[in-house]
Write an enzyme that holds these catalytic residues in place. Structure first.
Site, PDB file in Angstrom:
ATOM      1  N   GLU A   1       6.133   4.736  -7.947  1.00 49.63           N
ATOM      2  CA  GLU A   1       6.434   3.460  -8.170  1.00 49.63           C
ATOM      3  C   GLU A   1       7.121   3.358  -9.510  1.00 49.63           C
ATOM      4  OE1 GLU A   1       4.125  -0.929  -8.246  1.00 49.63           O
ATOM      5  OE2 GLU A   1       2.847   0.969  -7.773  1.00 49.63           O
TER       6      GLU A   1
ATOM      7  N   HIS B   1      -1.174  -3.058   3.172  1.00 51.37           N
ATOM      8  CA  HIS B   1      -1.365  -2.698   1.793  1.00 51.37           C
ATOM      9  C   HIS B   1      -1.526  -3.833   0.834  1.00 51.37           C
ATOM     10  CE1 HIS B   1       0.098   0.450  -1.469  1.00 51.37           C
ATOM     11  NE2 HIS B   1      -0.276  -0.749  -2.295  1.00 51.37           N
TER      12      HIS B   1
ATOM     13  N   LYS C   1      -8.160  -7.020  -7.153  1.00 53.64           N
ATOM     14  CA  LYS C   1      -7.364  -7.303  -8.336  1.00 53.64           C
ATOM     15  C   LYS C   1      -7.084  -8.828  -8.470  1.00 53.64           C
ATOM     16  CE  LYS C   1      -5.030  -3.150  -9.943  1.00 53.64           C
ATOM     17  NZ  LYS C   1      -5.704  -2.067  -9.035  1.00 53.64           N
TER      18      LYS C   1
ATOM     19  N   HIS D   1      -4.300  -5.354  -2.615  1.00 50.27           N
ATOM     20  CA  HIS D   1      -5.409  -5.328  -3.598  1.00 50.27           C
ATOM     21  C   HIS D   1      -6.319  -6.165  -3.965  1.00 50.27           C
ATOM     22  CE1 HIS D   1      -3.304  -1.385  -5.265  1.00 50.27           C
ATOM     23  NE2 HIS D   1      -2.270  -1.669  -4.869  1.00 50.27           N
TER      24      HIS D   1
ATOM     25  N   ASP E   1       0.806  -6.370  -1.002  1.00 46.84           N
ATOM     26  CA  ASP E   1       0.600  -5.721  -2.137  1.00 46.84           C
ATOM     27  C   ASP E   1      -0.279  -6.737  -2.994  1.00 46.84           C
ATOM     28  OD1 ASP E   1       0.420  -3.596  -3.740  1.00 46.84           O
ATOM     29  OD2 ASP E   1       2.240  -3.792  -4.926  1.00 46.84           O
TER      30      ASP E   1
END
Length: 454
Positions: free
Chosen positions: A242, A89, A94, A91, A339
């Site tokens: 979240e 998981h 980003k 990103h 993350d």
């Protein structure tokens, strides 16, 4: 242990790794692995031939090949050996925008706003490519083999970012396994654009992902999401709850929908933070449904610790993470991942899964005993994302291994292990990390804008 020691194998692909401490939970063998330490480690010898693990024997046994062949042996002196990591998981799209778009107050809403502004201003193909590639370089050097990344797919960004992802997936296919997950809000799939996105994800072999928030139409959102996934035979990977609101029970609703739809694909739910602030009765009720529905959970302890319960002039009272121990006790598969990295959602990180495990041990008390928790960043996520031959040490598998000087968990987790050695197909790779200056021109975009505002 250092790279110079491995110079003896530079001209051969056959050798032994001797006296390696390995978490027993990461060893798969037909024979029993004896002599576990109190930390569930076993001291073993590993034979590698032509890049493949060919023998795993306890260190007290003789090395049979040495009696008949002149095969180099590298004594690890009890240093730990792990299989390469699985970071399920992330990103990547980003990442590394903190300098140009920091989070002004460190809150979740602040992260959403800063991230959205940055995407609107800067996320063209070159920008996304450069930052994602930087993240891949870091991950590879640290010893990761497989990455699942969520990718923002609102509007035109879908075409830009998914195309960049496919380019990088092809360029890195001999080094990293990459999987894409769509990232939009749950209501997006109630629109025609959402249905087209589902088609696109199916076309590129991705995973259908979304962020369904607790709202009056959350049931409709989830019903549509499950229908789209079933029609296209897609797995689901969702951002859930979240937040620290005990009334946010989207996880419960996802489990209900999975059962109602008789969904047979894989379902991953990430975060699930609010579960930790709900009443025991509600927790028990939800965990039973999650187990029945076959949902698996991925926790992101570093990011959630950073964002959750943040208020001005207020010391946080809880850690932001979900109920890892309770989920696992219920028989629910639990993994841990990194993350966000150096973006408004988490201003730190280096795509190093060892750091993720290290911090998770402290945050969620994954020690005393460590048990099979090392599997949460290797074997378990490998299984959950459909890669059952990754994240474990087994005869017949590629020698994709990470060699640490730390001989036990206290040593492993007390230093950064920056001097680790990473093997891919039995060969030592270059673990030099990319220099931050590679992204200086991308960072200056934000500095220029901030200067103009002044």
């Amino acid at each position: 242990m250092n790279n110079q020691q491995f110079s003896v194998i530079s001209n051969t692909s056959n050798y032994w790794l001797k006296n390696a401490h390995v978490p027993v939970c990461l060893i798969e063998t037909d024979s029993e692995i004896p002599s576990q330490t109190k930390e569930s480690l076993s001291l073993i010898n590993i034979e590698i031939k032509q890049g493949i693990i060919t023998q795993i024997i306890h260190s007290s046994a003789d090395l049979p090949s040495l009696t008949t062949e002149d095969i180099p042996t590298i004594d690890l002196k009890g240093g730990m050996v792990w299989p390469c990591f699985v970071d399920m998981h992330t990103h990547l799209d980003k990442g590394h925008i903190w300098e140009r778009s920091p989070n002004p107050d460190g809150s979740f809403n602040g992260a959403l706003d800063a991230g959205a502004r940055d995407a609107e201003k800067y996320w063209n193909a070159e920008d996304v490519y450069r930052r994602m590639e930087f993240g891949l370089k870091c991950s590879y050097a640290h010893g990761t083999k497989a990455i699942r990344t969520h990718i923002d797919c609102f509007g035109e960004q879908e075409n830009i970012s998914l195309q960049v992802f496919q380019t990088l997936q092809k360029e890195w296919e001999d080094r990293l396994i990459l999987q894409p997950v769509s990232l939009v809000t749950g209501d997006y799939f109630l629109t025609q654009a959402g249905e087209k996105l589902a088609d696109k994800i199916a076309d590129i072999g991705g995973i259908l992902g979304a962020v369904p928030f607790m709202s009056s139409d959350v049931d409709n959102q989830l019903d549509k999401l499950f229908s789209l996934a079933k029609e296209r035979q897609l797995d689901l990977d969702l951002h859930i709850d979240e937040n620290g609101d005990p009334n946010s029970r989207v996880l419960h609703k996802v489990a209900e929908q999975a059962i109602n739809h008789q969904f047979t694909g894989k379902i991953i739910c990430g975060h699930c933070c609010s579960l930790a602030v709900q009443t025991p009765d509600k927790v028990t009720e939800t965990l039973k449904l999650v187990q029945e529905s076959g949902i698996s959970i991925v926790s992101l302890p570093m990011c959630n610790l950073y964002l959750q319960n943040r208020q001005d002039n207020y010391t946080p009272r809880w850690r932001g993470v979900t109920l890892l121990h309770e989920l696992k006790k219920q028989g629910i598969s639990v993994a841990i991942a990194s993350d966000n990295c150096r973006d408004p959602f988490f201003g730190f990180g280096d795509h190093d899964v060892l750091e993720v495990f290290n911090m998770s041990v402290r945050i969620a008390h994954l020690d005393m005993p460590y048990g099979d928790w090392p599997g949460a960043v290797t074997k378990t996520p490998g299984d959950l994302i459909g890669l059952p031959n990754i994240g474990r040490i087994r005869v017949g598998l590629p020698a994709d291994l990470i060699l640490f000087k730390g001989r036990n968990f206290s040593e492993l987790l007390s230093r950064s292990q920056h001097d680790r050695i990473v093997l891919r197909n039995g060969r030592v790779i270059d673990t030099t990390l990319p220099d931050y200056c590679e992204l200086d021109d991308r960072c200056r975009l934000g500095f220029a804008t901030q200067h103009e505002k002044r």
